[in-house]
Design an enzyme around this catalytic site. Structure first.
Site, PDB file in Angstrom:
ATOM      1  CE  LYS A 246      -4.357  -1.627   1.854  1.00  0.00           C
ATOM      2  NZ  LYS A 246      -5.437  -1.394   2.806  1.00  0.00           N
TER       3      LYS A 246
ATOM      4  CG  ASN B 170      -7.874   1.314  -1.036  1.00  0.00           C
ATOM      5  OD1 ASN B 170      -7.961   2.374  -1.637  1.00  0.00           O
ATOM      6  ND2 ASN B 170      -8.924   0.705  -0.538  1.00  0.00           N
TER       7      ASN B 170
HETATM    8  P1  NAP Z   1      -1.047  -3.280  10.973  1.00  0.00           P
HETATM    9  O1  NAP Z   1      -0.555  -2.199  10.080  1.00  0.00           O
HETATM   10  O2  NAP Z   1      -0.198  -4.445  11.295  1.00  0.00           O
HETATM   11  O3  NAP Z   1      -1.491  -2.555  12.358  1.00  0.00           O
HETATM   12  C1  NAP Z   1      -1.936  -3.233  13.491  1.00  0.00           C
HETATM   13  C2  NAP Z   1      -1.422  -2.479  14.702  1.00  0.00           C
HETATM   14  O4  NAP Z   1      -1.969  -3.068  15.891  1.00  0.00           O
HETATM   15  C3  NAP Z   1       0.097  -2.553  14.835  1.00  0.00           C
HETATM   16  O5  NAP Z   1       0.601  -1.257  15.086  1.00  0.00           O
HETATM   17  C4  NAP Z   1       0.284  -3.472  16.026  1.00  0.00           C
HETATM   18  O6  NAP Z   1       1.462  -3.190  16.736  1.00  0.00           O
HETATM   19  C5  NAP Z   1      -0.932  -3.131  16.852  1.00  0.00           C
HETATM   20  N1  NAP Z   1      -1.238  -4.123  17.879  1.00  0.00           N
HETATM   21  C6  NAP Z   1      -1.016  -5.469  17.873  1.00  0.00           C
HETATM   22  N2  NAP Z   1      -1.460  -6.001  19.017  1.00  0.00           N
HETATM   23  C7  NAP Z   1      -1.970  -4.983  19.774  1.00  0.00           C
HETATM   24  C8  NAP Z   1      -2.564  -4.908  21.055  1.00  0.00           C
HETATM   25  N3  NAP Z   1      -2.724  -5.991  21.831  1.00  0.00           N
HETATM   26  N4  NAP Z   1      -2.971  -3.703  21.503  1.00  0.00           N
HETATM   27  C9  NAP Z   1      -2.798  -2.609  20.765  1.00  0.00           C
HETATM   28  N5  NAP Z   1      -2.220  -2.613  19.548  1.00  0.00           N
HETATM   29  C10 NAP Z   1      -1.811  -3.777  19.054  1.00  0.00           C
HETATM   30  O7  NAP Z   1      -2.402  -3.899  10.411  1.00  0.00           O
HETATM   31  P2  NAP Z   1      -3.546  -3.128   9.577  1.00  0.00           P
HETATM   32  O8  NAP Z   1      -3.286  -3.272   8.148  1.00  0.00           O
HETATM   33  O9  NAP Z   1      -3.709  -1.766  10.178  1.00  0.00           O
HETATM   34  O10 NAP Z   1      -4.804  -4.048   9.910  1.00  0.00           O
HETATM   35  C11 NAP Z   1      -5.358  -4.132  11.205  1.00  0.00           C
HETATM   36  C12 NAP Z   1      -6.588  -5.036  11.183  1.00  0.00           C
HETATM   37  O11 NAP Z   1      -7.595  -4.452  10.373  1.00  0.00           O
HETATM   38  C13 NAP Z   1      -6.292  -6.414  10.594  1.00  0.00           C
HETATM   39  O12 NAP Z   1      -6.941  -7.377  11.364  1.00  0.00           O
HETATM   40  C14 NAP Z   1      -6.900  -6.362   9.210  1.00  0.00           C
HETATM   41  O13 NAP Z   1      -7.378  -7.627   8.819  1.00  0.00           O
HETATM   42  C15 NAP Z   1      -8.066  -5.385   9.420  1.00  0.00           C
HETATM   43  N6  NAP Z   1      -8.422  -4.659   8.186  1.00  0.00           N
HETATM   44  C16 NAP Z   1      -9.717  -4.728   7.760  1.00  0.00           C
HETATM   45  C17 NAP Z   1     -10.102  -4.041   6.625  1.00  0.00           C
HETATM   46  C18 NAP Z   1     -11.533  -4.130   6.152  1.00  0.00           C
HETATM   47  O14 NAP Z   1     -11.817  -3.761   5.000  1.00  0.00           O
HETATM   48  N7  NAP Z   1     -12.446  -4.547   6.979  1.00  0.00           N
HETATM   49  C19 NAP Z   1      -9.166  -3.263   5.919  1.00  0.00           C
HETATM   50  C20 NAP Z   1      -7.855  -3.206   6.399  1.00  0.00           C
HETATM   51  C21 NAP Z   1      -7.504  -3.913   7.534  1.00  0.00           C
HETATM   52  P3  NAP Z   1       2.778  -4.038  16.363  1.00  0.00           P
HETATM   53  O15 NAP Z   1       3.177  -3.599  14.989  1.00  0.00           O
HETATM   54  O16 NAP Z   1       3.724  -3.652  17.436  1.00  0.00           O
HETATM   55  O17 NAP Z   1       2.360  -5.490  16.411  1.00  0.00           O
END
Ligand code: NAP
Length: 282
Positions: free
Chosen positions: A71, A92
């Protein structure tokens, strides 16, 4: 000339992409509007992004979705970026116009469209908490900030990430919204929160711990988990049991896709057909 030669191609680049629901959703929409086009999956390693994007015209590709981990990485190869992309720092959706590539981000808009249209939740004046400060949290909180909520609080185990996101929002949104960095989850005062968003990957696996404590849940809250597979994470199950309103991330997926479809085709997305196609798959 056969219709195959005129067929426009759309698709998804990322790695991996094989579990994506986007082909179902977009092909259903293309068929419904009798558009001679097909949406395909393009698994792509990072070192192939440049050559792939240079060759879109030859492949008759008119539009692409971009997913993790590309992305941010596609940005240097695009000719023009939307205001949202400049604020979110991630793309995206790509639209090809002649030999020019335009970059958009429809994730945040998709989230807010679902929130306002289907869940009838107007973020204006509301208190919102986001757990997680990664790419999805950034897209969602940037777009929510446009609707002038009362406050947005963000917590992430990666503290600098949460601090940076809060500072970014403070710098770019000078409306009356207050932005709070949460140093610990204990500071998450959900009694005074209207909308709680799980933007962490916690919940993808059955064995994952909860992103918040169960005692934080209450009936005045809407709990929105961005995860859509499983349909009900442990967090959503627990929230539902305690009478809290819930939503998974399927609506966000649907509306971000619908917005991409509209950007590419200039047609109104057949939202119910797209919704049905992904509901059947989950
Ligand atoms: P990402 O960039 O990996 O961000 C996730 C963040 O959460 C990271 O900064 C991570 O920290 C943090 N984290 C992990 N465990 C945690 C906890 N216990 N408490 C607080 N923060 C924590 O992932 P993303 O792309 O943003 O996606 C996040 C979620 O959204 C995923 O499950 C994805 O499937 C979902 N999503 C859904 C859609 C949709 O269309 N519905 C679209 C995009 C994403 P660390 O890096 O230190 O682990």
């Amino acid at each position: 000339m056969s219709s195959g030669l005129h067929k426009k191609i759309y698709g998804l680049i990322g790695y991996p992409v094989k579990h994506s629901l986007s082909p179902r959703m977009h092909n259903a929409a293309l068929r419904a509007l009798k558009i001679n086009a097909e949406y395909k999956l393009f698994p792509l390693k990072e070192n192939k992004i440049r050559s792939f994007l240079k060759d879109l015209e030859n492949k008759n590709i008119f539009g692409l979705n971009v997913t993790v981990p590309h992305k941010e990485k596609v940005i240097p190869f695009l000719d023009k970026l939307s205001k949202e992309v400049r604020l979110i720092g991630a793309v995206n959706t790509i639209k090809r116009v002649g030999d020019k590539l335009l970059g958009f981000n429809t994730d945040g808009e998709g989230f807010v469209r679902h929130l306002t249209r289907d869940l009838k939740f107007n973020p204006k004046g509301k208190a919102i908490a986001v757990v997680g400060a990664g790419g999805a949290a950034k897209a969602v909180s940037v777009y929510l900030s446009k609707s002038a909520p009362k406050k947005i609080s963000i917590y992430d185990t990666d503290k600098p990430k949460a601090k940076n996101l809060i500072n970014h929002l403070k710098k770019n949104f000078k409306n009356n919204t207050e932005f709070f960095y949460l140093d610990t989850l204990k500071d998450l005062d959900t009694k005074n929160i209207d909308l709680l968003i799980n933007a962490t990957p916690l919940g993808l696996k059955r064995s994952d711990p909860l992103p918040i404590k169960p005692e934080f849940l209450h009936k005045g809250l809407l709990v929105y988990d961005l995860i859509y597979n499983p349909k009900e994470t442990r967090l959503l199950k627990l929230a539902k049991k305690s009478g809290t309103k819930i939503s998974n991330g399927l609506g966000m997926l649907l509306y971000q896709g619908a917005r991409s479809f509209e950007i590419w085709t200039g047609r109104i997305a057949p939202i119910n057909i797209m919704r049905k196609s992904i509901m059947e798959a989950i």
